[in-house]
Design an enzyme around this catalytic site. Structure first.
Site, PDB file in Angstrom:
ATOM      1  N   GLY A 152      35.352  43.738  51.826  1.00  0.00           N
ATOM      2  CA  GLY A 152      36.729  42.197  51.501  1.00  0.00           C
ATOM      3  C   GLY A 152      38.054  42.583  51.328  1.00  0.00           C
ATOM      4  O   GLY A 152      38.816  42.963  50.188  1.00  0.00           O
ATOM      5  N   ILE A 185      36.109  38.470  55.647  1.00  0.00           N
ATOM      6  CA  ILE A 185      35.296  37.260  55.573  1.00  0.00           C
ATOM      7  C   ILE A 185      36.016  36.883  56.371  1.00  0.00           C
ATOM      8  O   ILE A 185      36.280  34.828  56.964  1.00  0.00           O
ATOM      9  CB  ILE A 185      34.361  36.755  54.305  1.00  0.00           C
ATOM     10  CG1 ILE A 185      33.485  35.397  55.006  1.00  0.00           C
ATOM     11  CG2 ILE A 185      35.142  35.485  53.135  1.00  0.00           C
ATOM     12  CD1 ILE A 185      32.670  34.704  53.376  1.00  0.00           C
ATOM     13  N   ALA A 221      30.434  40.784  54.355  1.00  0.00           N
ATOM     14  CA  ALA A 221      29.313  41.474  54.186  1.00  0.00           C
ATOM     15  C   ALA A 221      28.034  41.223  52.645  1.00  0.00           C
ATOM     16  O   ALA A 221      27.028  42.171  53.127  1.00  0.00           O
ATOM     17  CB  ALA A 221      30.162  42.912  53.466  1.00  0.00           C
ATOM     18  N   LEU A 237      37.704  45.971  45.974  1.00  0.00           N
ATOM     19  CA  LEU A 237      39.192  46.265  44.944  1.00  0.00           C
ATOM     20  C   LEU A 237      39.122  44.889  44.691  1.00  0.00           C
ATOM     21  O   LEU A 237      39.574  44.080  45.585  1.00  0.00           O
ATOM     22  CB  LEU A 237      39.679  46.829  45.776  1.00  0.00           C
ATOM     23  CG  LEU A 237      39.414  48.382  46.007  1.00  0.00           C
ATOM     24  CD1 LEU A 237      40.791  48.527  46.378  1.00  0.00           C
ATOM     25  CD2 LEU A 237      38.921  48.629  45.044  1.00  0.00           C
ATOM     26  N   ASP A 246      36.313  38.255  44.110  1.00  0.00           N
ATOM     27  CA  ASP A 246      36.706  36.711  43.729  1.00  0.00           C
ATOM     28  C   ASP A 246      35.797  37.239  42.584  1.00  0.00           C
ATOM     29  O   ASP A 246      34.371  37.341  42.978  1.00  0.00           O
ATOM     30  CB  ASP A 246      35.726  35.642  44.968  1.00  0.00           C
ATOM     31  CG  ASP A 246      36.108  34.628  44.259  1.00  0.00           C
ATOM     32  OD1 ASP A 246      36.362  34.218  43.609  1.00  0.00           O
ATOM     33  OD2 ASP A 246      35.932  33.487  45.303  1.00  0.00           O
ATOM     34  N   SER A 278      46.723  47.890  47.454  1.00  0.00           N
ATOM     35  CA  SER A 278      46.025  47.450  47.951  1.00  0.00           C
ATOM     36  C   SER A 278      47.296  45.994  47.699  1.00  0.00           C
ATOM     37  O   SER A 278      47.243  46.258  46.774  1.00  0.00           O
ATOM     38  CB  SER A 278      45.259  46.776  47.113  1.00  0.00           C
ATOM     39  OG  SER A 278      44.675  46.460  46.512  1.00  0.00           O
ATOM     40  N   GLU A 279      46.957  44.752  48.045  1.00  0.00           N
ATOM     41  CA  GLU A 279      47.984  43.980  48.022  1.00  0.00           C
ATOM     42  C   GLU A 279      47.813  43.077  46.903  1.00  0.00           C
ATOM     43  O   GLU A 279      49.108  42.806  46.151  1.00  0.00           O
ATOM     44  CB  GLU A 279      48.140  42.368  49.081  1.00  0.00           C
ATOM     45  CG  GLU A 279      48.880  43.203  50.417  1.00  0.00           C
ATOM     46  CD  GLU A 279      47.868  44.117  51.428  1.00  0.00           C
ATOM     47  OE1 GLU A 279      48.876  44.394  52.066  1.00  0.00           O
ATOM     48  OE2 GLU A 279      47.090  44.347  51.069  1.00  0.00           O
TER      49      GLU A 279
END
EC number: 2.1.1.33
Length: 247
Positions: free
Chosen positions: A70, A94, A129, A148, A151, A226-227
């Site tokens: 993810g 995904i 995944a 990280l 959801d 990460s964003e």
């Protein structure tokens, strides 16, 4: 990728300043239903994966060691490539537009650093995944896996969709080598508690103590590479970290 406005003005998706793709041209819903029957091409077995199509410079004796599950818009994946130039890292995402962005971002980074060999060690796959991980990796192949800001699936009826659960933990243990590490980070305390409970209950994992987790050189990068992590920092949110070792 090119977008045409109502006035027929053509805007390229690449920034003239940075030379990198701009996320606003790749917008998509924040989450995707992992149980839905998406259309994916996937290999029947790991031996069938054409890794050279993703890593043109990969040597015959190299294989993917790190998996960012993810990976979102690829911020942490890029950091992995910079931190571990000798390791091959894959991001798995995904959402189609998001994975397109990561692929374009990696292509742009490779072009900008042409001749240096930088960023040849990272790539992105659009896949699920939760369904196809063993189709890509052989037993004990991975050294590190990263989950990280996954959801949280807040509704109780959707908890079965969470990417950490007992059945999937066994699959992760299959592709992870003994002594390998699983890194988890979230800003949702309930999800963090869920992750810790399920991994503590699984016989093939043990949690790193606080000292060992904090001295891992990757740990500082988990917070805002990460964003999603950067957004949590901007909003002064909480971070919940847990790292587990494969027994």
């Amino acid at each position: 990728m090119v977008t045409t406005t109502a006035e027929n003005e053509v805007l390229t998706s690449t920034s003239a300043v940075t030379g990198l793709p701009q996320k606003r041209y790749y917008r998509q819903r924040a989450h995707s239903n992992p149980i839905a029957d998406h259309c994916f091409d996937y290999p029947a077995r790991p031996e069938d994966v054409d890794w050279r199509s993703l890593y043109p410079s990969i040597r015959a004796d190299q294989e993917v060691s790190f998996a960012d599950i993810g990976c979102g818009y690829g911020g942490f994946l890029v950091t992995l490539g910079e931190l571990f130039p000798e390791k091959i890292s894959i991001g798995m995402e995904i959402r189609v537009k998001v994975s397109d962005y990561v692929l374009d971002r990696i292509t742009a980074l490779r072009q900008k650093s042409s001749g240096t060999g930088a960023y040849q060690n990272i790539a992105c796959l659009r896949t699920n995944a939760m369904k196809y991980l063993p189709n890509y990796f052989r037993k004990g192949q991975l050294e590190k896996m990263f989950f990280l800001y996954p959801d949280p699936h807040f509704k109780r009826a959707k908890h079965k969709w969470r990417i950490i659960n007992q059945a999937l933990l066994s699959e992760y243990a299959y592709v992870l080598r003994k002594g390998g590490l699983v890194y988890t980070m979230t800003d949702v305390e309930d999800l963090h508690n869920w992750i810790v409970t399920h991994m503590d209950e699984h016989p093939l994992y043990e949690r790193l103590d606080e000292e060992e987790a904090n001295t891992d050189p990757i740990t500082p990068k988990l917070y805002q590479s990460s964003e999603e992590g950067a957004k949590v920092v901007r909003n002064k949110g909480d971070h919940f970290l847990a790292i587990f070792r494969r027994l």
